[in-house]
Design an enzyme around this catalytic site. Sequence first.
Site, PDB file in Angstrom:
ATOM      1  CG  ASP A  72      -6.225  52.761 -44.767  1.00 20.31           C
ATOM      2  OD1 ASP A  72      -5.362  51.877 -44.908  1.00 20.31           O
ATOM      3  OD2 ASP A  72      -7.263  52.609 -44.084  1.00 20.31           O
ATOM      4  CD  GLN A 116      -9.370  46.833 -41.389  1.00 23.92           C
ATOM      5  OE1 GLN A 116      -8.364  47.472 -41.095  1.00 23.92           O
ATOM      6  NE2 GLN A 116      -9.390  46.011 -42.416  1.00 23.92           N
ATOM      7  CE  LYS A 134      -4.576  46.960 -41.593  1.00 24.50           C
ATOM      8  NZ  LYS A 134      -5.796  47.580 -42.120  1.00 24.50           N
TER       9      LYS A 134
END
Length: 293
Positions: free
Chosen positions: A119, A96, A52
């Site tokens: 997200d 994460q 990412k």
Amino acid sequence: MIVLDGKKTSQKLRTEIAKEVAEMIDNEIRPPHLVAILVGDDGASQTYVNAKEKACQSVGMTSSVYRLSSKTSEKELLAAVDFLNNDPDVDGFIVQLPLPKHINEQNVIERIDPAKDVDGFHPVNVGKMALGLDCFLPATPNGIIEILKHYQIETEGKHCVVLGRSNIVGSPISIMMSQKKYPGNATVTLCHSKTQNLAEITASADILIVAIGSPEFVKENMVKEGAVVIDVGIHRIASTTTESGFILKGDVDFAAVSTKASHITPVPGGVGPMTIASLLSNTLKAAKISRSI
Ligand code: GUN
């Protein structure tokens, strides 16, 4: 059989994003800034976060990673989330997953400012997604939607079978594929661990989306001739045939299923790169909204 090339498709999306970022910089506007919080030392999570970070750099965005020890308490993690919520130099951030077992993931997700939740995991964004309202769409389902769009796969009236009901992939993609738009308008069946006659159901799918987390679970007898197969799985399997000592496999037995499918995503190079492109797209969107561009 057509291989749905996520690497090539995501490159096109990235080029468009890079162009917009370059315009911001030309106009002396700070480029979008994405932060990832990584708790602990899970190998796969580290790989994803590195990917990412690299992707941000490739489109001219800024990125930072907050690396926290596996012993970080929930309270400390919530404090880090609060800090990022209030940092005007951060446009969007992700925590994460998975988190260490002593931390309640839902508490952490609910603490994220929905305006920075790139997200798309906060209940506000999940609710808006379910209602078809403008929001941050979750990256993997949106990556699937984008690849279907890119290859102009017909979805209207088709039977779409989703394997797996996770909050991150299975549940949202089943909602998105049933919505009244393109890609969508499909008749959706969501299968999970308690589903009976699974192979019968998957074999009736025109579009089969597999996010079950089990290597090469889907075999050719589970797939209809001419089906479109989307494989969300990614597993490191020990191998003596590669220098690295492992190979990557999906949830679908690619060699067997590709003899029957009309279209199929490979692993790697299918859904994975699309997921990252979607995250970049959400980060750009967050930056534009917060600065009224
Ligand atoms: N773990 C697996 N997929 C994801 C994702 O899309 N976002 C985050 N934050 N964690 C993940």
